[in-house]
Design a protein around this motif. Structure first.
Motif, PDB file in Angstrom:
ATOM      1  N   VAL A   1       0.836  -1.201   0.000  1.00  0.00           N
ATOM      2  CA  VAL A   1       0.000   0.000   0.000  1.00  0.00           C
ATOM      3  C   VAL A   1       0.873   1.255   0.000  1.00  0.00           C
ATOM      4  O   VAL A   1       0.640   2.193  -0.776  1.00  0.00           O
ATOM      5  CB  VAL A   1      -0.941   0.006   1.231  1.00  0.00           C
ATOM      6  N   VAL A   2       1.889   1.282   0.870  1.00  0.00           N
ATOM      7  CA  VAL A   2       2.787   2.442   0.961  1.00  0.00           C
ATOM      8  C   VAL A   2       3.526   2.662  -0.355  1.00  0.00           C
ATOM      9  O   VAL A   2       3.687   3.803  -0.814  1.00  0.00           O
ATOM     10  CB  VAL A   2       3.794   2.249   2.118  1.00  0.00           C
ATOM     11  N   TYR A   3       3.945   1.576  -0.981  1.00  0.00           N
ATOM     12  CA  TYR A   3       4.656   1.677  -2.260  1.00  0.00           C
ATOM     13  C   TYR A   3       3.774   2.338  -3.317  1.00  0.00           C
ATOM     14  O   TYR A   3       4.224   3.241  -4.041  1.00  0.00           O
ATOM     15  CB  TYR A   3       5.079   0.290  -2.717  1.00  0.00           C
ATOM     16  N   VAL A   4       2.515   1.899  -3.401  1.00  0.00           N
ATOM     17  CA  VAL A   4       1.586   2.457  -4.395  1.00  0.00           C
ATOM     18  C   VAL A   4       1.338   3.933  -4.111  1.00  0.00           C
ATOM     19  O   VAL A   4       1.344   4.773  -5.027  1.00  0.00           O
ATOM     20  CB  VAL A   4       0.260   1.672  -4.381  1.00  0.00           C
ATOM     21  N   ILE A   5       1.130   4.285  -2.836  1.00  0.00           N
ATOM     22  CA  ILE A   5       0.870   5.686  -2.466  1.00  0.00           C
ATOM     23  C   ILE A   5       2.059   6.565  -2.829  1.00  0.00           C
ATOM     24  O   ILE A   5       1.894   7.654  -3.402  1.00  0.00           O
ATOM     25  CB  ILE A   5       0.563   5.788  -0.958  1.00  0.00           C
ATOM     26  N   ASN A   6       3.265   6.118  -2.520  1.00  0.00           N
ATOM     27  CA  ASN A   6       4.471   6.901  -2.825  1.00  0.00           C
ATOM     28  C   ASN A   6       4.658   7.079  -4.320  1.00  0.00           C
ATOM     29  O   ASN A   6       5.046   8.161  -4.791  1.00  0.00           O
ATOM     30  CB  ASN A   6       5.699   6.230  -2.218  1.00  0.00           C
ATOM     31  N   LYS A   7       4.387   6.017  -5.078  1.00  0.00           N
ATOM     32  CA  LYS A   7       4.517   6.111  -6.536  1.00  0.00           C
ATOM     33  C   LYS A   7       3.553   7.142  -7.115  1.00  0.00           C
ATOM     34  O   LYS A   7       3.915   7.912  -8.013  1.00  0.00           O
ATOM     35  CB  LYS A   7       4.259   4.744  -7.167  1.00  0.00           C
TER      36      LYS A   7
ATOM     37  N   LYS B   1       2.242   9.712  -5.500  1.00  0.00           N
ATOM     38  CA  LYS B   1       2.656  11.046  -5.070  1.00  0.00           C
ATOM     39  C   LYS B   1       3.804  11.582  -5.930  1.00  0.00           C
ATOM     40  O   LYS B   1       3.893  12.765  -6.215  1.00  0.00           O
ATOM     41  CB  LYS B   1       3.090  11.011  -3.608  1.00  0.00           C
ATOM     42  N   GLU B   2       4.684  10.666  -6.325  1.00  0.00           N
ATOM     43  CA  GLU B   2       5.834  11.057  -7.136  1.00  0.00           C
ATOM     44  C   GLU B   2       5.479  11.180  -8.611  1.00  0.00           C
ATOM     45  O   GLU B   2       6.332  11.541  -9.431  1.00  0.00           O
ATOM     46  CB  GLU B   2       6.954  10.025  -6.964  1.00  0.00           C
ATOM     47  N   ASN B   3       4.181  10.807  -8.942  1.00  0.00           N
ATOM     48  CA  ASN B   3       3.713  10.869 -10.332  1.00  0.00           C
ATOM     49  C   ASN B   3       4.619  10.082 -11.285  1.00  0.00           C
ATOM     50  O   ASN B   3       4.958  10.518 -12.372  1.00  0.00           O
ATOM     51  CB  ASN B   3       3.629  12.326 -10.811  1.00  0.00           C
ATOM     52  N   LEU B   4       5.012   8.917 -10.820  1.00  0.00           N
ATOM     53  CA  LEU B   4       5.876   8.082 -11.653  1.00  0.00           C
ATOM     54  C   LEU B   4       5.090   7.206 -12.614  1.00  0.00           C
ATOM     55  O   LEU B   4       5.672   6.428 -13.360  1.00  0.00           O
ATOM     56  CB  LEU B   4       6.776   7.213 -10.764  1.00  0.00           C
ATOM     57  N   GLY B   5       3.781   7.327 -12.549  1.00  0.00           N
ATOM     58  CA  GLY B   5       2.947   6.637 -13.531  1.00  0.00           C
ATOM     59  C   GLY B   5       2.827   5.145 -13.316  1.00  0.00           C
ATOM     60  O   GLY B   5       2.131   4.692 -12.425  1.00  0.00           O
TER      61      GLY B   5
END
Length: 312
Positions: free
Chosen positions: A276-282, A284-288
């Motif tokens: 979950v944290v990985y998806v949220i961070n991705k 937020k960083e707009n890494l698509g």
């Protein structure tokens, strides 16, 4: 504009198709679970050389009328102290129809040994670990025979099945439910469903995580479902690791068993939260791209919902 609408419709159609397939997979998993549970009980009975095997008939997937007709035919053809016909269906992990000529027979049905009394009796085992007992249409009782965190849910189901007659609450006029639970940890085949619950999803989740990436770790919440809906000590430790406990000759106290089981649950929850944290961070960083296709998301939903379909 039309192209955008077509793309949107295509995505919606794909989501609906994947949702339908995931639902079908969950239903199939429930049916496979019922078949595994029934065959485990069957093998437990057949492996017991002290039991009169000619007294038992195992029909597999069947229905009540067929099993009752088979039982009547066996009772009329030969005289035995007791005769048992067993099957399973889409709603019960095992059904045992018993005719007894004795007042106090002890009949092993794999999961437990029952004392039905004299006459015709039916024992319906539900996936919720509820035993429904029918001595007649007017004498129905049900009892929850396990120990989950939210056991009140299963006792309420048992009350609805029995028309408020549950265990000792059934009253003096009702035939009592008498049974002795066979200890799963000491059985050879009753452990099989628990091995499947623990190890098979773990293997699939690890393989799919390697394929889809860290977001698929969200699927580890499957074990939180097991923890909440099943007896967490059995499903997370004492049975899946019974081989190790026996190998090392360990004698683990109930308190330590609970602590270790909770520890495993926490590890799996941390694994799910990491996804979950990985998806949220991705995001937020707009890494698509986070490596999850619609199928990947659907499979995560499958694992999260799987404990519900295994249990109810």
């Amino acid at each position: 504009m039309n192209d955008l609408m077509k793309i949107g419709e295509h995505k919606i159609g794909k989501v609906l198709m994947v949702s339908l397939l995931i639902l079908l997979m969950l239903v199939a998993a429930r049916f496979i679970n019922l078949a595994i549970c029934w065959n485990s009980a069957k093998l437990e009975v057949q492996d017991n050389t002290s039991l009169p095997q000619t007294n038992y008939r195992f029909l597999g997937l069947s229905d009540y009328e067929t099993a009752q007709g088979k039982l009547n035919g066996l009772v009329n053809s030969q005289i035995r102290e007791f005769t048992v016909v067993s099957y399973y269906d889409l709603f019960h992990s095992a059904v045992f129809l018993i005719h007894s000529r004795s007042k106090s027979p002890l009949v092993n049905v794999g999961i437990m040994s029952v004392l039905p009394g004299k006459g015709f009796f039916a024992y319906f085992f539900h996936p919720t670990e509820i035993l429904e007992f029918r001595a007649s249409e007017s004498n129905r009782q049900a009892i929850y025979y396990s120990s989950a965190i939210f056991s009140s849910i299963y006792w309420n189901i048992a009350r609805r099945l029995s028309g408020q007659q549950v265990g000792e609450e059934a009253g003096d006029s009702a035939q009592p439910i008498s049974f002795i639970i066979n200890r799963v940890e000491d059985a050879d085949y009753l452990k099989i469903p628990y091995y499947v619950y623990f190890y098979f999803p773990l293997l699939l989740i690890l393989i799919l995580t390697a394929f889809y990436g860290k977001p698929f770790c969200i699927s580890f919440f499957y074990y939180l479902g097991l923890f909440l809906l099943f007896d967490f000590r059995r499903v997370l430790f004492t049975i899946p690791f019974s081989w190790l406990i026996t190998l090392l000759g360990l004698n683990i106290s109930p308190t330590m068993t609970a602590v270790i089981s909770v520890g495993f649950a926490i590890l799996f929850i941390i694994g799910g939260l990491s996804g979950v944290v990985y998806v949220i961070n991705k995001r937020k960083e707009n890494l698509g791209n986070i490596q999850l296709t619609i199928w990947g998301k659907g499979l995560i939903v499958f694992f999260i919902l799987l404990p519900v379909f295994l249990r109810f």
